[in-house]
Design a protein around this motif. Structure first.
Motif, mmCIF file in Angstrom:
data_model
loop_
_atom_site.group_PDB
_atom_site.id
_atom_site.type_symbol
_atom_site.label_atom_id
_atom_site.label_comp_id
_atom_site.label_asym_id
_atom_site.label_seq_id
_atom_site.Cartn_x
_atom_site.Cartn_y
_atom_site.Cartn_z
ATOM 1 N N ILE A 1 0.831 -1.210 0.000
ATOM 2 C CA ILE A 1 0.000 0.000 0.000
ATOM 3 C C ILE A 1 0.863 1.258 0.000
ATOM 4 C CG2 ILE A 1 -1.610 1.358 1.401
ATOM 5 C CD1 ILE A 1 -2.908 -1.277 2.257
ATOM 6 N N LEU A 2 1.950 1.241 0.739
ATOM 7 C CA LEU A 2 2.797 2.420 0.861
ATOM 8 C C LEU A 2 3.822 2.547 -0.266
ATOM 9 C CD1 LEU A 2 3.381 2.550 4.721
ATOM 10 C CD2 LEU A 2 1.575 3.584 3.340
ATOM 11 N N GLY A 3 3.809 1.601 -1.200
ATOM 12 C CA GLY A 3 4.691 1.688 -2.359
ATOM 13 C C GLY A 3 6.114 1.287 -2.094
ATOM 14 N N VAL A 4 6.351 0.657 -0.944
ATOM 15 C CA VAL A 4 7.707 0.192 -0.625
ATOM 16 C C VAL A 4 8.043 -1.036 -1.455
ATOM 17 C CG1 VAL A 4 9.224 -0.651 1.200
ATOM 18 C CG2 VAL A 4 7.529 1.120 1.710
ATOM 19 N N ASP A 5 7.099 -1.968 -1.574
ATOM 20 C CA ASP A 5 7.260 -3.159 -2.407
ATOM 21 C C ASP A 5 6.273 -3.076 -3.567
ATOM 22 O OD1 ASP A 5 9.148 -4.153 -0.703
ATOM 23 O OD2 ASP A 5 7.815 -5.576 0.302
ATOM 24 N N GLY A 6 6.789 -3.164 -4.775
ATOM 25 C CA GLY A 6 5.929 -3.109 -5.946
ATOM 26 C C GLY A 6 5.590 -1.678 -6.326
ATOM 27 N N ASP A 7 5.309 -1.482 -7.613
ATOM 28 C CA ASP A 7 4.936 -0.163 -8.108
ATOM 29 C C ASP A 7 3.533 -0.251 -8.697
ATOM 30 O OD1 ASP A 7 4.611 2.291 -9.241
ATOM 31 O OD2 ASP A 7 6.505 2.302 -10.346
ATOM 32 N N PHE A 8 2.544 -0.005 -7.859
ATOM 33 C CA PHE A 8 1.151 -0.128 -8.298
ATOM 34 C C PHE A 8 0.623 1.175 -8.894
ATOM 35 C CE2 PHE A 8 1.820 -3.344 -5.045
ATOM 36 C CZ PHE A 8 1.362 -4.485 -5.699
ATOM 37 N N GLY A 9 1.446 2.206 -8.896
ATOM 38 C CA GLY A 9 1.041 3.459 -9.515
ATOM 39 C C GLY A 9 1.359 3.527 -10.989
ATOM 40 N N ALA A 10 2.352 2.768 -11.441
ATOM 41 C CA ALA A 10 2.819 2.871 -12.827
ATOM 42 C C ALA A 10 1.703 2.620 -13.831
ATOM 43 C CB ALA A 10 3.972 1.898 -13.052
ATOM 44 N N ALA A 11 0.899 1.605 -13.608
ATOM 45 C CA ALA A 11 -0.178 1.271 -14.546
ATOM 46 C C ALA A 11 -1.236 2.365 -14.608
ATOM 47 C CB ALA A 11 -0.821 -0.051 -14.143
ATOM 48 N N LEU A 12 -1.285 3.218 -13.585
ATOM 49 C CA LEU A 12 -2.263 4.298 -13.538
ATOM 50 C C LEU A 12 -1.671 5.623 -14.000
ATOM 51 C CD1 LEU A 12 -3.776 3.559 -9.991
ATOM 52 C CD2 LEU A 12 -4.654 2.800 -12.199
#
Length: 343
Positions: A279-290
């Motif tokens: 959730i905090l963006g420490v692991d994985g980049d879940f913002g890139a697709a957006l």
């Protein structure tokens, strides 16, 4: 010619809007348009205490406004880069279609027609509502199913009157309806003792209650005799923008479920819990697709807190008229608030 422009050219009134504000073309990338402008334009249907209200200096605050601030934080990392507009009417889709606003955070309740006929999409439910009952604490009534032999103020000529009639018929209670044409009349009649109870959507009852001389002397009963889902609405031609608004809302819900708050978000950046780190963006980049930063969810929480913090801020005990969360509690606490996991 696209469906959008056919609709856009159909009414003479729209030309005035186009003169004042450049409309977005069908399939436009709203995110880029917002970034180029430098701020988010956020709208809601009418001012309503608790949801959206202005102070003496013209500053907006409320649940709707904080949801807008959360979206601005997701897009810019800055929750103050917004312009908030209060729109009259039950469902103001034309400003959304023409680009006058980027998102509506509270429109008319979600229905088939509103979700399919006006070039708009409901993103999700930010607030579960429904028709309820307001009465004086001194009556000693704690459930709508106890209501009997009383007078009820209700708006005339619409679904609320029909629901009221069906409720009392189904529960074999006796009552006398006192119909009025305008919501403001309900409060005036109630305070004057012309009726013992008001029946209206809970969000309207909450606004009425907050304006009473002693809000704590009045109670909104927990039962809802209708279902009304309220939440952000966007144009139906931009999937990326839809996803950004949706995951801003889901961020607030997931943050509450995992215990992330505005005050502890930074200290949790070093946490080992996998879901917190995602959730905090420490692991994985879940913002890139957006098209957003990896830290966009952390930025949202840092700016406005989690869903529970938003709710308590605007409907909690410190307002003098606490509104039970009821349906708006997390699913883990018996409510209907639920979000997909971040993974």
């Amino acid at each position: 010619m696209s469906r959008f422009f056919t609709r856009l050219l159909s009414g003479m009134a729209v030309f005035a809007v186009l003169f004042a504000s450049a409309a977005l073309p069908a399939g436009a990338q709203t995110l880029q348009a917002v970034r180029d402008r430098g701020f988010l334009i956020c709208g809601a249907t009418g001012a309503l205490p608790g949801f959206a209200q202005q102070d003496a200096q013209g500053r907006w605050s409320g649940f709707d406004v904080d949801l807008c601030r959360g979206i601005a934080a997701a897009v810019f990392g800055d929750p103050e880069r917004i312009e908030f507009r209060s729109l009259r009417g039950e469902a103001r889709f034309a400003p959304l279609q023409t680009g006058m606003v980027d998102v509506l955070v509270r429109d008319g309740p979600w229905t088939t027609r509103r979700d399919s006929l006006y070039g708009a999409r409901y993103v999700g439910t930010a607030f579960f509502d429904g028709q309820a009952f307001l009465l004086r604490q001194s009556m000693g009534v704690v459930s709508a199913f106890e209501l009997n032999d009383l007078t009820v103020c209700v708006l005339d000529g619409g679904e609320e009157l029909e629901r009221l009639q069906e409720f009392f018929f189904s529960n074999q209670g006796s009552y006398r309806e006192i119909p009025y044409e305008d919501v403001a009349d309900l409060s005036v009649a109630y305070q004057a003792g012309l009726c013992q109870v008001i029946s209206a959507p809970a969000r309207q009852l909450q606004a009425i209650r907050r304006a009473l001389p002693d809000p704590g002397a009045h109670r909104i009963l927990p039962e809802r005799i209708s279902k009304e889902l309220l939440g952000p609405v966007v144009r139906d031609d931009d999937q990326q923008w839809f996803d950004i608004i949706r995951w801003t809302l889901f961020t607030l819900i997931n943050a509450e479920e995992t215990g992330i708050t505005a005050s502890n978000v930074d200290s949790l950046l070093g946490a080992r819990t996998p879901v917190v780190r995602r959730i905090l963006g420490v692991d994985g980049d879940f913002g890139a697709a957006l098209g957003l930063r990896a830290s966009f969810m952390a930025d949202v929480i840092r700016a406005v807190g989690n869903y529970g913090e938003l709710y308590d801020r605007h409907f909690g005990p410190q307002t003098g008229a606490a509104l039970l969360r009821s349906q708006n509690a997390l699913w883990t606490n018996g409510g209907q608030l639920y979000a997909p996991p971040v993974r």
